[in-house]
Design an enzyme around this catalytic site. Sequence first.
Site, mmCIF file in Angstrom:
data_model
loop_
_atom_site.group_PDB
_atom_site.id
_atom_site.type_symbol
_atom_site.label_atom_id
_atom_site.label_comp_id
_atom_site.label_asym_id
_atom_site.label_seq_id
_atom_site.Cartn_x
_atom_site.Cartn_y
_atom_site.Cartn_z
ATOM 1 N N HIS A 7 0.851 -1.203 0.000
ATOM 2 C CA HIS A 7 0.000 0.000 0.000
ATOM 3 C C HIS A 7 0.880 1.244 0.000
ATOM 4 C CE1 HIS A 7 0.807 0.923 4.240
ATOM 5 N NE2 HIS A 7 0.545 -0.329 4.534
ATOM 6 N N ASP B 133 -4.732 -6.416 12.343
ATOM 7 C CA ASP B 133 -4.689 -4.955 12.430
ATOM 8 C C ASP B 133 -4.425 -4.409 11.040
ATOM 9 O OD1 ASP B 133 -5.078 -4.923 15.186
ATOM 10 O OD2 ASP B 133 -2.936 -5.202 15.565
ATOM 11 N N LEU B 134 -5.394 -3.760 10.462
ATOM 12 C CA LEU B 134 -5.345 -3.341 9.064
ATOM 13 C C LEU B 134 -4.108 -2.492 8.767
ATOM 14 C CD1 LEU B 134 -6.809 -3.317 6.321
ATOM 15 C CD2 LEU B 134 -7.995 -1.242 7.081
ATOM 16 N N ASP B 135 -3.329 -2.931 7.766
ATOM 17 C CA ASP B 135 -2.141 -2.215 7.288
ATOM 18 C C ASP B 135 -1.138 -1.917 8.401
ATOM 19 O OD1 ASP B 135 -3.010 -2.185 4.640
ATOM 20 O OD2 ASP B 135 -4.138 -0.338 4.911
ATOM 21 N N ALA B 136 -1.117 -2.743 9.440
ATOM 22 C CA ALA B 136 -0.209 -2.510 10.567
ATOM 23 C C ALA B 136 0.658 -3.735 10.855
ATOM 24 C CB ALA B 136 -1.000 -2.128 11.815
#
Length: 282
Positions: free
Chosen positions: A190, A224-227
Amino acid sequence: MNLTLLINCQDQSGIIHSVTGFISRKGGNVIYLDQHVDKQAEVFFMRLESEFDVDLNLDTFKGEFINEVANAYKMKWNLYDEGERPRMGIFVSKYNHCLYDLLSRHNSGELQVDIPFILSNHTDLEYVAEQFKIPFFHIPVTKETKSVAEQEQLKLLRDYNVDFIVLARYMQIISSKIIDVFPNRIINIHHSFLPAFVGAKPYHAAFERGVKIIGATSHYVTEDLDAGPIIEQDVATVSHTHSVKDFLAKGRDLEKIVLSRAVKLHVTHKTMVYNNKTVIFS
């Protein structure tokens, strides 16, 4: 036969000597060794490549390694036969830049994997799969059908013996149903504007803000989204002379380059995950 060994354990004296001694006793030659100690956590990490003139019984080798070395140091470890090509499933939506880059690198021999299929929640990129003669599966996803869709995805992944998944701009959130089956084996890409510029048009928002750097981040997927643990990142400079179109073009170039680097690091067993971050070996 070439083997790669990844190890992590509490830091203590004698680890390297014990491991290399074991390899030597089994008739192997160490051709690469890299190690790192996290001083704060007091954790030792090592990546070792070795070559053997004859084929080994890997089950016997693993059992002897456990008894002679691993148990003594309470190691977490993985052993990989470099003669085996990992099987990489690709998930996509509508953007084709990351997909084309991965398939081109695979086609040229740069990316040593097998690609059993490309999966998408849309049919837009089916023509790309046809160009590269790779099976394409369309599994639409809506809020109401997500659970059923993921069951279908899992069946495909199992039927095709997929080792890891690459989200090549797959615009759906992966749930724990799949993450739990592929821990630290789902790679995403991303833009690096998060969390400052969220939403559907981050490049437009960044342009309006007048940012001077844009970037891309590739990481392992967690709940944990995009983490998740970061594997690879890169940046490019921009200025007032660049348009939104320029931002998008630079961003897409970064995304495909950073994703391919991350995939290559994973495939060559140069990543180790701990405490939601990574050790990346050279």
